[in-house]
Design a protein around this motif. Structure first.
Motif, PDB file in Angstrom:
ATOM      1  N   LEU A   1       0.745  -1.097  -0.153  1.00  0.00           N
ATOM      2  CA  LEU A   1       0.206  -0.067  -0.020  1.00  0.00           C
ATOM      3  C   LEU A   1       0.792   1.377  -0.031  1.00  0.00           C
ATOM      4  CD1 LEU A   1      -2.536   1.389   0.146  1.00  0.00           C
ATOM      5  CD2 LEU A   1      -2.791   1.101   2.560  1.00  0.00           C
ATOM      6  N   LEU A   2       1.926   1.077   0.815  1.00  0.00           N
ATOM      7  CA  LEU A   2       3.018   2.418   0.651  1.00  0.00           C
ATOM      8  C   LEU A   2       3.534   2.640  -0.536  1.00  0.00           C
ATOM      9  CD1 LEU A   2       4.493   2.065   4.195  1.00  0.00           C
ATOM     10  CD2 LEU A   2       2.738   3.799   3.537  1.00  0.00           C
TER      11      LEU A   2
ATOM     12  N   HIS B   1      -0.302   3.876  -3.273  1.00  0.00           N
ATOM     13  CA  HIS B   1      -1.300   4.151  -2.631  1.00  0.00           C
ATOM     14  C   HIS B   1      -2.248   4.857  -3.218  1.00  0.00           C
ATOM     15  CE1 HIS B   1       1.357   7.728  -2.308  1.00  0.00           C
ATOM     16  NE2 HIS B   1       0.294   8.364  -2.559  1.00  0.00           N
TER      17      HIS B   1
ATOM     18  N   TRP C   1      -5.662  -0.724  -1.557  1.00  0.00           N
ATOM     19  CA  TRP C   1      -6.378  -0.211  -0.206  1.00  0.00           C
ATOM     20  C   TRP C   1      -7.663  -1.158  -0.181  1.00  0.00           C
ATOM     21  CZ3 TRP C   1      -5.475   3.521   2.945  1.00  0.00           C
ATOM     22  CH2 TRP C   1      -4.768   4.766   2.372  1.00  0.00           C
TER      23      TRP C   1
END
Length: 263
Positions: free
Chosen positions: A228-229, A232, A238
């Motif tokens: 996710l980082l 994003h 997500w």
């Protein structure tokens, strides 16, 4: 004293429900931000009024999950999520894909993720409905057991997916984690299968549910978190993180439900 026991909900149980509710709420919020259905809720692109329905579904998920965060409304939020995920998500949305892709294992994995969320909602409903005297103890126990059995089946499917899609599983394991990503892929696969068997048979079921909860939480930190980082801007990333949180909450709910059934 008897009335107090009937109408109260243990704080430890409520905390597990809140993790579950936060996960479903995150799924709905992600769908609102990206203006489409959650990837786990496959709706054809040419479906009439698809965008409007996506907003409606996401809003419903957020409100129902938020209701679980308060004890007075938890029973209604849990009931709503159980019906929505069982009837609409598992049977109607994913059932259509099952008829077409029944020979592809990932179809069953996707259904298991949604079914695990439905199972969590059913157990929360069973416990809160009994606590508020909406259902008697016998029916509450049967509903909770049904939810636990459904989650046990899901755990078996999760474990099978680790073996069928080992390449994809290993790719999510941090490279710095010894000894190898494949080792952890197989180890977690075995862990899911063992937990599924334990929950279905009742042999060390609560311990298995606790360990699955911990394992899923570590997945969120070590696998979903870095992905996710790294990107994003992806709805899929997500959604995967939110699903992991919701299923972690569901596993926690299973563990707490087993503790209540023992008492």
């Amino acid at each position: 004293m008897t009335a107090e026991k009937t109408t109260s909900v243990p704080g430890a149980m409520a905390f597990g429900w809140r993790v579950y509710g936060l996960g479903v709420m995150a799924l709905g919020l992600a769908s609102l931000v990206f203006r489409t259905f959650d990837p786990g809720q496959p709706v054809p692109e040419n479906f009439p009024a698809r965008t409007v329905l996506a907003y409606a579904a996401a809003t419903f998920m957020v409100l129902a999950a938020a209701a679980i965060e308060w004890r007075r409304t938890a029973v209604w939020g849990a009931a709503a999520l159980t019906v929505y995920y069982t009837l609409f998500v598992v049977i109607l949305m994913n059932g259509r894909l099952l008829l077409r892709d029944y020979a592809v294992f990932v179809t069953y994995e996707n259904i298991a993720m949604q079914l695990a969320i439905a199972a969590g909602g059913l157990i929360v409903f069973a416990d809160t409905a009994h606590a508020t005297t909406m259902v008697d103890a016998a029916l509450s126990a049967r509903l909770a057991r049904l939810g636990r059995l459904a989650f046990g089946v899901c755990a078996l499917i999760f474990g099978g997916a680790h073996f069928v899609y080992m390449k994809n599983t290993a790719a999510l394991v941090p490279k710095w984690l010894p000894p190898t990503p494949e080792f952890w892929g197989y180890a977690t696969g075995v862990g899911f299968v063992a937990a599924g068997v334990a929950i279905l048979t009742g042999v060390q079921a609560r311990l298995a549910a606790i360990l699955v909860t911990a394992m899923l939480a570590f997945f969120g930190l070590l696998a979903n978190g870095p992905v996710l980082l790294a990107d994003h801007s992806s709805h899929w990333n997500w959604s995967e993180s939110a699903v992991n949180l919701a299923v972690t909450g569901a596993a926690w709910v299973v563990a707490d439900s087993l503790a209540r059934s023992r008492r």
